[in-house]
Write a protein that holds these residues in place. Structure first.
Motif, PDB file in Angstrom:
ATOM      1  N   PHE A 104       0.835  -1.198   0.000  1.00  0.00           N
ATOM      2  CA  PHE A 104       0.000   0.000   0.000  1.00  0.00           C
ATOM      3  C   PHE A 104       0.870   1.247   0.000  1.00  0.00           C
ATOM      4  N   ARG A 105       0.604   2.145  -0.953  1.00  0.00           N
ATOM      5  CA  ARG A 105       1.313   3.414  -1.013  1.00  0.00           C
ATOM      6  C   ARG A 105       0.533   4.532  -0.328  1.00  0.00           C
ATOM      7  N   ALA A 106      -0.769   4.331  -0.153  1.00  0.00           N
ATOM      8  CA  ALA A 106      -1.603   5.389   0.425  1.00  0.00           C
ATOM      9  C   ALA A 106      -2.811   4.785   1.124  1.00  0.00           C
ATOM     10  N   VAL A 107      -3.321   5.534   2.111  1.00  0.00           N
ATOM     11  CA  VAL A 107      -4.572   5.191   2.789  1.00  0.00           C
ATOM     12  C   VAL A 107      -5.464   6.419   2.724  1.00  0.00           C
ATOM     13  N   ILE A 108      -6.697   6.225   2.296  1.00  0.00           N
ATOM     14  CA  ILE A 108      -7.676   7.308   2.233  1.00  0.00           C
ATOM     15  C   ILE A 108      -8.715   7.070   3.316  1.00  0.00           C
ATOM     16  N   ALA A 109      -8.995   8.082   4.128  1.00  0.00           N
ATOM     17  CA  ALA A 109      -9.985   7.947   5.201  1.00  0.00           C
ATOM     18  C   ALA A 109     -10.487   9.338   5.597  1.00  0.00           C
ATOM     19  N   PRO A 110     -11.633   9.406   6.290  1.00  0.00           N
ATOM     20  CA  PRO A 110     -12.106  10.716   6.756  1.00  0.00           C
ATOM     21  C   PRO A 110     -11.258  11.272   7.903  1.00  0.00           C
ATOM     22  N   SER A 111     -10.604  10.393   8.673  1.00  0.00           N
ATOM     23  CA  SER A 111      -9.752  10.851   9.773  1.00  0.00           C
ATOM     24  C   SER A 111      -8.800   9.738  10.169  1.00  0.00           C
ATOM     25  N   PHE A 112      -7.674  10.149  10.766  1.00  0.00           N
ATOM     26  CA  PHE A 112      -6.636   9.223  11.217  1.00  0.00           C
ATOM     27  C   PHE A 112      -6.255   9.544  12.653  1.00  0.00           C
ATOM     28  N   ALA A 113      -5.774   8.537  13.374  1.00  0.00           N
ATOM     29  CA  ALA A 113      -5.171   8.783  14.676  1.00  0.00           C
ATOM     30  C   ALA A 113      -3.868   9.556  14.466  1.00  0.00           C
ATOM     31  N   ILE A 115      -0.756   9.812  15.881  1.00  0.00           N
ATOM     32  CA  ILE A 115       0.580   9.214  15.815  1.00  0.00           C
ATOM     33  C   ILE A 115       0.716   8.361  14.558  1.00  0.00           C
ATOM     34  N   PHE A 116      -0.299   7.595  14.236  1.00  0.00           N
ATOM     35  CA  PHE A 116      -0.271   6.813  12.999  1.00  0.00           C
ATOM     36  C   PHE A 116      -0.106   7.739  11.800  1.00  0.00           C
ATOM     37  N   PHE A 117      -0.839   8.830  11.786  1.00  0.00           N
ATOM     38  CA  PHE A 117      -0.778   9.809  10.694  1.00  0.00           C
ATOM     39  C   PHE A 117       0.657  10.306  10.516  1.00  0.00           C
ATOM     40  N   SER A 118       1.307  10.639  11.628  1.00  0.00           N
ATOM     41  CA  SER A 118       2.692  11.115  11.587  1.00  0.00           C
ATOM     42  C   SER A 118       3.640  10.020  11.110  1.00  0.00           C
ATOM     43  N   ASN A 119       3.441   8.788  11.575  1.00  0.00           N
ATOM     44  CA  ASN A 119       4.313   7.678  11.178  1.00  0.00           C
ATOM     45  C   ASN A 119       4.232   7.382   9.685  1.00  0.00           C
ATOM     46  N   CYS A 120       3.087   7.636   9.087  1.00  0.00           N
ATOM     47  CA  CYS A 120       2.950   7.408   7.641  1.00  0.00           C
ATOM     48  C   CYS A 120       3.962   8.247   6.870  1.00  0.00           C
ATOM     49  N   PHE A 121       4.076   9.521   7.213  1.00  0.00           N
ATOM     50  CA  PHE A 121       4.976  10.410   6.488  1.00  0.00           C
ATOM     51  C   PHE A 121       6.437  10.022   6.683  1.00  0.00           C
ATOM     52  N   LYS A 122       6.757   9.393   7.796  1.00  0.00           N
ATOM     53  CA  LYS A 122       8.134   8.971   8.058  1.00  0.00           C
ATOM     54  C   LYS A 122       8.520   7.738   7.258  1.00  0.00           C
ATOM     55  N   ASN A 123       7.523   7.087   6.643  1.00  0.00           N
ATOM     56  CA  ASN A 123       7.778   5.817   5.961  1.00  0.00           C
ATOM     57  C   ASN A 123       7.284   5.786   4.520  1.00  0.00           C
ATOM     58  N   GLY A 124       6.985   6.941   3.955  1.00  0.00           N
ATOM     59  CA  GLY A 124       6.636   7.005   2.544  1.00  0.00           C
ATOM     60  C   GLY A 124       5.233   6.554   2.191  1.00  0.00           C
ATOM     61  N   VAL A 125       4.348   6.467   3.199  1.00  0.00           N
ATOM     62  CA  VAL A 125       2.943   6.124   2.953  1.00  0.00           C
ATOM     63  C   VAL A 125       2.127   7.405   3.087  1.00  0.00           C
ATOM     64  N   LEU A 126       1.303   7.712   2.105  1.00  0.00           N
ATOM     65  CA  LEU A 126       0.531   8.953   2.119  1.00  0.00           C
ATOM     66  C   LEU A 126      -0.839   8.738   2.757  1.00  0.00           C
ATOM     67  N   PRO A 127      -1.125   9.406   3.888  1.00  0.00           N
ATOM     68  CA  PRO A 127      -2.471   9.367   4.453  1.00  0.00           C
ATOM     69  C   PRO A 127      -3.288  10.530   3.890  1.00  0.00           C
ATOM     70  N   VAL A 128      -4.358  10.227   3.203  1.00  0.00           N
ATOM     71  CA  VAL A 128      -5.187  11.248   2.551  1.00  0.00           C
ATOM     72  C   VAL A 128      -6.484  11.406   3.328  1.00  0.00           C
ATOM     73  N   VAL A 129      -6.742  12.614   3.797  1.00  0.00           N
ATOM     74  CA  VAL A 129      -7.987  12.906   4.511  1.00  0.00           C
ATOM     75  C   VAL A 129      -8.980  13.522   3.536  1.00  0.00           C
ATOM     76  N   LEU A 130     -10.115  12.832   3.346  1.00  0.00           N
ATOM     77  CA  LEU A 130     -11.205  13.348   2.525  1.00  0.00           C
ATOM     78  C   LEU A 130     -12.468  13.459   3.360  1.00  0.00           C
ATOM     79  N   GLN A 131     -13.433  14.190   2.865  1.00  0.00           N
ATOM     80  CA  GLN A 131     -14.727  14.273   3.529  1.00  0.00           C
ATOM     81  C   GLN A 131     -15.397  12.888   3.526  1.00  0.00           C
ATOM     82  N   ALA A 132     -16.231  12.648   4.531  1.00  0.00           N
ATOM     83  CA  ALA A 132     -16.885  11.342   4.643  1.00  0.00           C
ATOM     84  C   ALA A 132     -17.678  11.002   3.380  1.00  0.00           C
ATOM     85  N   ALA A 133     -18.342  11.999   2.795  1.00  0.00           N
ATOM     86  CA  ALA A 133     -19.136  11.748   1.583  1.00  0.00           C
ATOM     87  C   ALA A 133     -18.236  11.379   0.408  1.00  0.00           C
ATOM     88  N   GLU A 134     -17.037  11.953   0.351  1.00  0.00           N
ATOM     89  CA  GLU A 134     -16.097  11.633  -0.723  1.00  0.00           C
ATOM     90  C   GLU A 134     -15.546  10.219  -0.555  1.00  0.00           C
TER      91      GLU A 134
END
Length: 212
Positions: A104-113, A115-134
Motif C-alpha cells: 500500500f502506497r496510500a490510505v484514504i480515510a475521513p480521519s486518522f489517529a 501518531i499513525f498519521f505522523s508515522n505514515c509520512f516517516k515511511n513514505g505512505v501517504l495518508p489522505v484525509v477526505l470528507q466522509a461523503a467523498e
C-alpha cells in the motif's frame, strides 16, 4: 524512503471504523525491529482463521475467505480506503511498516489517529484525509467495479476517480516536500552533511580535547 508523486491503482476497501494498530499488526510481531517482512502479517487476526507468530509460515495458514485482502478482486491494490479514526490505538510504527511492506502506497480515510498519521509520512505512505461523503463515493465506486482505478496526485493534491470526479485534499507543505522527494528524517539530515562536517572540523580545532 520511496518518493511519492502520482499513484494510480485499484482500491482495497476496509469498510469499518476505528481500525486500531493492533488489528493492523498484532503484538506478537513487534519482536522484530526490521522495517521489512511484515506484509504477510498485515491485519493478521482478520486475514487468517488460525493464529500466527513470526515463526509460523503464513503460507501454511488458513486464509479467511471473507476478508477483503483475500479477495482476488482486490489483489494488487496500492490504495486502501477506510473509515473514521484509522490507525488508532498504540503508537507502534510497525503498523505503517506492515502496510508499506504489503504494497500500500496510500490510505484514504475521513480521519486518522495522530501518531499513525505522523508515522505514515516517516515511511513514505501517504495518508489522505477526505470528507466522509467523498470516501463513501470511493467505496460505492469499488463496490460497483472492483477494477476501477483511483489516482492520487500528490503535487496537485487531488484524488481522481475513474468516472472523472476529483477530490482535493490538504497536506502540510513540509510533509508534501518530503514525500515528493523521498526524504525521511535521516534523509533531511544528510542534506546538511557538508555543513555538519564543516562544523565538526571547526570544533576539532577549537576544542581538540573533546575528540581525544
Amino acid at each position: 524512503m520511496r518518493a511519492f508523486t502520482v499513484v494510480t491503482s485499484k482500491v482495497a476497501p476496509m469498510d469499518r471504523p476505528n481500525v486500531d494498530t493492533d488489528a493492523i499488526i498484532p503484538k506478537q510481531y513487534l519482536k522484530s525491529i526490521r522495517r521489512t517482512g511484515f506484509g504477510p502479517f498485515l491485519f493478521d487476526d482478520w486475514r487468517y482463521l488460525d493464529a500466527g507468530t513470526l515463526e509460523i509460515d503464513p503460507a501454511a495458514r488458513r486464509p479467511n475467505p471473507a476478508f477483503v485482502l483475500n479477495d482476488a478482486k482486490h489483489a494488487g491494490a496500492q490504495i486502501l480506503v477506510a473509515r473514521d479514526n484509522f490507525g488508532c490505538g498504540s503508537s507502534r510504527e510497525h503498523a505503517v511498516w506492515a502496510l508499506d511492506d504489503y504494497g500500500f502506497r496510500a490510505v484514504i480515510a475521513p480521519s486518522f489517529a495522530d501518531i499513525f498519521f505522523s508515522n505514515c509520512f516517516k515511511n513514505g505512505v501517504l495518508p489522505v484525509v477526505l470528507q466522509a461523503a467523498e470516501v463513501q463515493a470511493i467505496f460505492e465506486m469499488v463496490e460497483a467495479d472492483a477494477n476501477a482505478q483511483v489516482t492520487i496526485d500528490l503535487p496537485a493534491q487531488q484524488v481522481r476517480l475513474a468516472d472523472g470526479r476529483s477530490f482535493a485534499f490538504e497536506i502540510n507543505p513540509h510533509h508534501k516536500h518530503n514525500l515528493i522527494n523521498g526524504l525521511d528524517e535521516i534523509g533531511l539530515t544528510l542534506q546538511q552533511a557538508d555543513a555538519i562536517r564543516a562544523y565538526e572540523a571547526k570544533r576539532r580545532v577549537e576544542a581538540p580535547w573533546l575528540f581525544n
